[in-house]
Scaffold this motif. Structure first.
Motif, short mmCIF file in Angstrom:
data_model
loop_
_atom_site.label_atom_id
_atom_site.label_comp_id
_atom_site.label_asym_id
_atom_site.label_seq_id
_atom_site.Cartn_x
_atom_site.Cartn_y
_atom_site.Cartn_z
N GLU A 293 55.49 61.46 -0.18
CA GLU A 293 55.95 62.43 0.81
C GLU A 293 55.31 62.12 2.15
OE1 GLU A 293 56.25 67.25 1.33
OE2 GLU A 293 55.67 66.41 -0.61
N ALA B 136 64.45 60.03 2.13
CA ALA B 136 65.29 61.12 1.65
C ALA B 136 64.68 62.40 2.21
CB ALA B 136 65.29 61.16 0.12
N VAL B 137 65.54 63.29 2.67
CA VAL B 137 65.10 64.55 3.26
C VAL B 137 65.79 65.69 2.53
CG1 VAL B 137 65.04 65.95 5.37
CG2 VAL B 137 64.83 63.45 5.52
N ARG B 138 65.01 66.67 2.10
CA ARG B 138 65.56 67.89 1.50
C ARG B 138 65.30 69.01 2.50
NH1 ARG B 138 65.87 69.82 -3.88
NH2 ARG B 138 67.28 68.07 -4.03
N THR C 170 75.36 70.49 4.20
CA THR C 170 74.48 69.44 3.69
C THR C 170 73.04 69.91 3.62
OG1 THR C 170 75.91 67.73 4.63
CG2 THR C 170 73.66 67.08 4.06
N ARG C 171 72.45 69.70 2.48
CA ARG C 171 71.03 70.07 2.30
C ARG C 171 70.16 68.85 2.02
NH1 ARG C 171 68.35 73.76 -2.19
NH2 ARG C 171 66.33 73.93 -1.19
N ASP C 172 70.77 67.78 1.52
CA ASP C 172 70.05 66.54 1.21
C ASP C 172 70.59 65.42 2.08
OD1 ASP C 172 68.35 67.44 -0.99
OD2 ASP C 172 70.23 67.69 -2.10
N THR D 90 69.90 61.22 3.30
CA THR D 90 69.22 59.94 3.13
C THR D 90 69.62 59.06 4.30
OG1 THR D 90 71.00 59.08 1.75
CG2 THR D 90 69.08 59.99 0.61
N THR E 247 62.13 71.40 6.60
CA THR E 247 62.35 70.53 5.44
C THR E 247 61.48 70.99 4.28
OG1 THR E 247 60.62 68.91 6.00
CG2 THR E 247 62.82 68.55 6.96
N TRP F 168 60.86 68.66 2.00
CA TRP F 168 60.10 67.41 1.95
C TRP F 168 60.86 66.30 2.63
CZ3 TRP F 168 63.50 64.50 -0.68
CH2 TRP F 168 64.15 65.02 -1.80
N GLN G 293 61.79 56.24 0.27
CA GLN G 293 62.57 55.73 -0.84
C GLN G 293 61.78 54.60 -1.50
OE1 GLN G 293 66.16 57.05 -1.67
NE2 GLN G 293 64.51 58.41 -1.07
#
Length: 153
Positions: free
Chosen positions: A78, A94-96, A105-107, A109, A137, A139, A143
């Protein structure tokens, strides 16, 4: 805690990636994530744990009882600090998001293209440039395939 752990890590040839004090279920955990070029192994984690254990007991900076865990930040580490974002600029992440973007959109890349004053910017796989406050975010994670390139630098 980071300041307390840093000299012990440096003596062992390690760096502190992150320090977290978190509650899981009914238990508290002090987690110290260590790193070094080429990655860390179990021996590094054990050495850091032994080195920091006595100073933690003597200084007693945490009133509650807790479990000490020392580990590697892992392949999908992270990114949380400005220096993390700087070190991995140009890498796949990757971003959540905590809440979805207006398009639902919540995720995300894509390629990490910048970090400035708490804003993370990436060129998403869709081709668009997306900039969001880190505080929005859940997190931002590297990748897996990008870590090998970082370790070779």
């Amino acid at each position: 805690m980071r300041k307390l752990a840093l000299p012990y890590a440096q003596q062992l040839g390690l760096s502190i990636w992150d320090v977290r004090y978190e509650k899981e279920g009914g238990a508290w955990y002090l987690r110290i994530f260590i790193d070094k070029p080429g990655g860390v192994g179990i021996d590094d984690c054990e050495a850091m744990s032994r080195a920091i254990n006595r100073p933690l007991d003597e200084l007693d900076p945490i009133r509650e009882s807790y479990c000490l865990e020392v580990s590697s930040p892992g392949l999908n580490r992270e990114l949380r600090r400005a220096e993390h974002f700087a070190a991995f600029s140009g890498s796949r992440v990757a971003v959540r998001l905590i809440r979805p973007l207006p398009n639902g959109t919540r995720d995300l890349t894509g390629i990490l293209s910048g970090y400035n004053e708490g804003q993370v910017t990436l060129t998403a796989d869709s081709g668009e440039t997306v900039s969001v406050p880190v505080r929005d975010t859940a997190w931002v994670r590297l990748q897996e395939d990008e870590l090998e390139e970082y370790e070779e630098k």
